[in-house]
Design a protein around this motif. Structure first.
Motif, PDB file in Angstrom:
ATOM      1  N   MET A   1      20.180 -32.691   1.690  1.00 30.66           N
ATOM      2  CA  MET A   1      20.044 -31.400   1.997  1.00 30.66           C
ATOM      3  C   MET A   1      19.959 -30.666   0.790  1.00 30.66           C
ATOM      4  O   MET A   1      20.772 -31.053  -0.361  1.00 30.66           O
ATOM      5  CB  MET A   1      21.114 -30.611   2.853  1.00 30.66           C
ATOM      6  N   GLY A   2      19.360 -29.521   0.326  1.00 31.53           N
ATOM      7  CA  GLY A   2      19.351 -28.711  -1.057  1.00 31.53           C
ATOM      8  C   GLY A   2      20.361 -27.626  -1.104  1.00 31.53           C
ATOM      9  O   GLY A   2      21.417 -28.019  -0.414  1.00 31.53           O
ATOM     10  N   VAL A   3      20.100 -26.999  -1.997  1.00 31.16           N
ATOM     11  CA  VAL A   3      21.349 -25.800  -2.130  1.00 31.16           C
ATOM     12  C   VAL A   3      21.130 -24.803  -1.043  1.00 31.16           C
ATOM     13  O   VAL A   3      20.131 -24.253  -0.505  1.00 31.16           O
ATOM     14  CB  VAL A   3      21.093 -25.140  -3.348  1.00 31.16           C
ATOM     15  N   VAL A   4      22.223 -24.232  -0.470  1.00 33.80           N
ATOM     16  CA  VAL A   4      22.465 -23.293   0.319  1.00 33.80           C
ATOM     17  C   VAL A   4      22.943 -22.130  -0.257  1.00 33.80           C
ATOM     18  O   VAL A   4      24.293 -22.247  -0.992  1.00 33.80           O
ATOM     19  CB  VAL A   4      23.154 -23.897   1.857  1.00 33.80           C
ATOM     20  N   ILE A   5      22.327 -20.861  -0.063  1.00 33.94           N
ATOM     21  CA  ILE A   5      22.981 -19.645  -0.938  1.00 33.94           C
ATOM     22  C   ILE A   5      23.404 -18.727   0.358  1.00 33.94           C
ATOM     23  O   ILE A   5      22.348 -18.217   1.211  1.00 33.94           O
ATOM     24  CB  ILE A   5      22.098 -19.132  -1.784  1.00 33.94           C
ATOM     25  N   ALA A   6      24.373 -18.122   0.440  1.00 38.72           N
ATOM     26  CA  ALA A   6      24.539 -17.047   1.114  1.00 38.72           C
ATOM     27  C   ALA A   6      24.111 -15.665   0.777  1.00 38.72           C
ATOM     28  O   ALA A   6      24.790 -15.525  -0.759  1.00 38.72           O
ATOM     29  CB  ALA A   6      26.247 -17.005   1.667  1.00 38.72           C
ATOM     30  N   VAL A   7      23.728 -14.845   1.413  1.00 39.84           N
ATOM     31  CA  VAL A   7      23.285 -13.457   0.691  1.00 39.84           C
ATOM     32  C   VAL A   7      23.685 -12.352   1.774  1.00 39.84           C
ATOM     33  O   VAL A   7      23.386 -12.473   3.026  1.00 39.84           O
ATOM     34  CB  VAL A   7      21.579 -13.316   0.843  1.00 39.84           C
ATOM     35  N   ASP A   8      24.305 -11.040   1.059  1.00 42.39           N
ATOM     36  CA  ASP A   8      24.575 -10.170   1.901  1.00 42.39           C
ATOM     37  C   ASP A   8      23.422  -9.132   2.216  1.00 42.39           C
ATOM     38  O   ASP A   8      22.767  -8.737   1.239  1.00 42.39           O
ATOM     39  CB  ASP A   8      25.697  -9.271   1.161  1.00 42.39           C
ATOM     40  N   ALA A   9      22.903  -9.388   3.601  1.00 44.82           N
ATOM     41  CA  ALA A   9      21.435  -8.803   3.767  1.00 44.82           C
ATOM     42  C   ALA A   9      21.406  -7.422   3.947  1.00 44.82           C
ATOM     43  O   ALA A   9      20.472  -6.905   3.731  1.00 44.82           O
ATOM     44  CB  ALA A   9      20.858  -9.566   4.890  1.00 44.82           C
ATOM     45  N   MET A  10      22.534  -6.709   3.920  1.00 43.76           N
ATOM     46  CA  MET A  10      22.638  -5.363   4.434  1.00 43.76           C
ATOM     47  C   MET A  10      23.153  -4.422   3.336  1.00 43.76           C
ATOM     48  O   MET A  10      23.172  -3.305   3.429  1.00 43.76           O
ATOM     49  CB  MET A  10      23.875  -5.404   5.620  1.00 43.76           C
ATOM     50  N   GLY A  11      23.416  -5.141   1.978  1.00 44.88           N
ATOM     51  CA  GLY A  11      23.686  -4.330   1.091  1.00 44.88           C
ATOM     52  C   GLY A  11      22.834  -4.187  -0.063  1.00 44.88           C
ATOM     53  O   GLY A  11      21.911  -4.745   0.072  1.00 44.88           O
ATOM     54  N   GLY A  12      22.834  -3.063  -0.613  1.00 45.08           N
ATOM     55  CA  GLY A  12      21.951  -2.529  -1.663  1.00 45.08           C
ATOM     56  C   GLY A  12      20.723  -1.456  -1.028  1.00 45.08           C
ATOM     57  O   GLY A  12      20.707  -1.134   0.008  1.00 45.08           O
ATOM     58  N   ASP A  13      20.120  -1.090  -2.064  1.00 41.68           N
ATOM     59  CA  ASP A  13      18.886  -0.047  -1.839  1.00 41.68           C
ATOM     60  C   ASP A  13      17.896  -1.067  -1.152  1.00 41.68           C
ATOM     61  O   ASP A  13      17.536  -1.895  -1.243  1.00 41.68           O
ATOM     62  CB  ASP A  13      18.455   0.338  -3.146  1.00 41.68           C
ATOM     63  N   SER A  14      17.489  -0.056  -0.067  1.00 39.05           N
ATOM     64  CA  SER A  14      16.305  -0.670   0.858  1.00 39.05           C
ATOM     65  C   SER A  14      16.546  -1.876   1.647  1.00 39.05           C
ATOM     66  O   SER A  14      15.689  -2.677   1.849  1.00 39.05           O
ATOM     67  CB  SER A  14      14.934  -0.799   0.112  1.00 39.05           C
ATOM     68  N   ALA A  15      18.124  -2.161   1.919  1.00 38.45           N
ATOM     69  CA  ALA A  15      18.373  -3.157   2.684  1.00 38.45           C
ATOM     70  C   ALA A  15      18.062  -2.954   4.016  1.00 38.45           C
ATOM     71  O   ALA A  15      18.074  -1.645   4.606  1.00 38.45           O
ATOM     72  CB  ALA A  15      19.783  -3.781   2.358  1.00 38.45           C
ATOM     73  N   PRO A  16      17.864  -3.672   4.956  1.00 39.12           N
ATOM     74  CA  PRO A  16      17.681  -5.241   4.376  1.00 39.12           C
ATOM     75  C   PRO A  16      16.392  -5.729   4.012  1.00 39.12           C
ATOM     76  O   PRO A  16      16.096  -6.655   3.605  1.00 39.12           O
ATOM     77  CB  PRO A  16      18.082  -5.850   5.770  1.00 39.12           C
TER      78      PRO A  16
END
Length: 71
Positions: free
Chosen positions: A1-16
């Motif tokens: 398995m490669g790298v797994v990254i967690a991303v806050d999908a609800m934060g930031g401008d124009s999210a998600p």
């Protein structure tokens, strides 16, 4: 398995939408998987059937205009 990254999908401008757009570009590489954290009902239609993307349901979001002490 490669790298797994967690991303806050609800934060930031124009999210998600803007966040998911970046995630879809990133998982085009087989070496990367992304765990999208946010409201599953909102995120699921945006990534339905995309390999390398998993959703972790987190129903709460901090509004952009929230005071830091309230967040």
């Amino acid at each position: 398995m490669g790298v797994v990254i967690a991303v806050d999908a609800m934060g930031g401008d124009s999210a998600p939408a803007s966040v998911v757009e970046g995630v879809l570009a990133a998982v085009a590489s087989d070496a990367l998987s992304v765990l999208l954290v946010g409201d599953e009902a909102v995120l699921a239609p945006l990534v339905d059937g995309v390999r390398g993307v998993e959703i972790r349901h987190a129903p709460d979001a901090v509004p952009q205009d929230a005071e830091p002490a309230e967040a």
